[in-house]
Write a protein that holds these residues in place. Structure first.
Motif, mmCIF file in Angstrom:
data_model
loop_
_atom_site.group_PDB
_atom_site.id
_atom_site.type_symbol
_atom_site.label_atom_id
_atom_site.label_comp_id
_atom_site.label_asym_id
_atom_site.label_seq_id
_atom_site.Cartn_x
_atom_site.Cartn_y
_atom_site.Cartn_z
ATOM 1 N N ILE A 25 1.012 -1.391 -0.004
ATOM 2 C CA ILE A 25 -0.054 -0.099 0.022
ATOM 3 C C ILE A 25 1.022 1.041 -0.033
ATOM 4 N N LYS A 26 0.397 2.209 -0.754
ATOM 5 C CA LYS A 26 1.202 3.336 -0.851
ATOM 6 C C LYS A 26 0.215 4.563 -0.426
ATOM 7 N N ASP A 27 0.654 5.304 0.594
ATOM 8 C CA ASP A 27 -0.252 6.632 0.908
ATOM 9 C C ASP A 27 0.660 7.707 0.922
ATOM 10 N N ASN A 28 0.205 9.053 1.147
ATOM 11 C CA ASN A 28 0.915 10.088 1.252
ATOM 12 C C ASN A 28 1.484 10.454 2.538
ATOM 13 N N TRP A 29 1.344 9.621 3.480
ATOM 14 C CA TRP A 29 1.619 9.911 5.010
ATOM 15 C C TRP A 29 2.420 9.089 5.705
ATOM 16 N N LYS A 30 1.947 7.838 6.214
ATOM 17 C CA LYS A 30 2.925 7.109 6.854
ATOM 18 C C LYS A 30 3.476 6.153 5.885
ATOM 19 N N LYS A 31 3.018 5.386 4.935
ATOM 20 C CA LYS A 31 3.415 4.463 4.000
ATOM 21 C C LYS A 31 3.878 5.075 2.766
ATOM 22 N N LYS A 32 4.783 5.853 2.658
ATOM 23 C CA LYS A 32 5.077 6.549 1.285
ATOM 24 C C LYS A 32 6.398 6.013 0.766
ATOM 25 N N ASP A 33 7.400 5.642 1.511
ATOM 26 C CA ASP A 33 8.495 5.196 1.021
ATOM 27 C C ASP A 33 8.833 3.825 0.616
ATOM 28 N N ASP A 34 9.680 3.402 0.145
ATOM 29 C CA ASP A 34 10.110 1.982 -0.316
ATOM 30 C C ASP A 34 10.317 1.431 1.045
ATOM 31 N N LEU A 35 9.897 0.005 1.004
ATOM 32 C CA LEU A 35 10.195 -0.901 2.106
ATOM 33 C C LEU A 35 11.358 -1.562 1.909
ATOM 34 N N THR A 36 12.204 -1.742 2.964
ATOM 35 C CA THR A 36 13.470 -2.778 3.068
ATOM 36 C C THR A 36 13.291 -3.600 3.889
ATOM 37 N N VAL A 37 13.321 -4.895 3.282
ATOM 38 C CA VAL A 37 13.255 -6.152 4.195
ATOM 39 C C VAL A 37 14.441 -6.861 4.060
ATOM 40 N N THR A 38 15.001 -7.599 5.270
ATOM 41 C CA THR A 38 16.219 -8.439 5.139
ATOM 42 C C THR A 38 15.540 -9.703 5.530
ATOM 43 N N VAL A 39 15.939 -10.813 4.784
ATOM 44 C CA VAL A 39 15.797 -12.125 5.200
ATOM 45 C C VAL A 39 17.087 -12.854 4.925
ATOM 46 N N ASN A 40 17.347 -13.410 6.162
ATOM 47 C CA ASN A 40 18.700 -14.335 5.937
ATOM 48 C C ASN A 40 20.190 -13.518 5.688
ATOM 49 N N GLY A 41 20.081 -12.099 5.916
ATOM 50 C CA GLY A 41 21.185 -11.343 5.407
ATOM 51 C C GLY A 41 21.177 -10.797 4.303
ATOM 52 N N ILE A 46 11.540 -2.878 -1.559
ATOM 53 C CA ILE A 46 10.604 -3.153 -2.452
ATOM 54 C C ILE A 46 9.623 -1.881 -2.383
ATOM 55 N N LYS A 47 9.427 -1.511 -3.833
ATOM 56 C CA LYS A 47 8.745 -0.276 -4.122
ATOM 57 C C LYS A 47 7.142 -0.294 -3.987
ATOM 58 N N ARG A 48 6.729 0.725 -3.308
ATOM 59 C CA ARG A 48 5.219 0.749 -2.881
ATOM 60 C C ARG A 48 4.342 1.015 -4.074
ATOM 61 N N GLY A 49 3.158 0.706 -4.084
ATOM 62 C CA GLY A 49 2.255 1.058 -4.960
ATOM 63 C C GLY A 49 2.144 0.232 -6.496
#
Length: 82
Positions: A25-41, A46-49
């Protein structure tokens, strides 16, 4: 017996590495930036929207994180009501 364990391990690795679609989900408030996820190093940005393909292990990590966030919000609300 060792061959069976190796087969199961290979199947699990294949399952968790299988690409699956994810749309954040992409909004213009809390969830506007890309998400970085780390799994096993390994880091995944991940781009939103937009729908992107990620390994199933990354999608599961995002799902668990979302569930934890919801539970934390419920707990905070319960404290406000008390």
């Amino acid at each position: 017996m060792a061959n069976t364990k190796q087969t199961v391990t290979d199947e699990l690795e294949q399952f968790y590495n299988e690409p699956v679609p994810v749309t954040l989900i992409k909004d213009n408030w809390k969830k506007k930036d890309d998400l970085t996820v780390t799994v096993n190093g390994t880091n995944y940005q991940i781009k939103r929207g937009v729908e992107v393909m990620v390994p199933r292990s990354v999608a599961l990590a995002i799902e668990r994180s979302d569930k934890q966030e919801i539970e934390a919000e419920k707990y905070i609300e319960s404290l406000k009501e008390a």
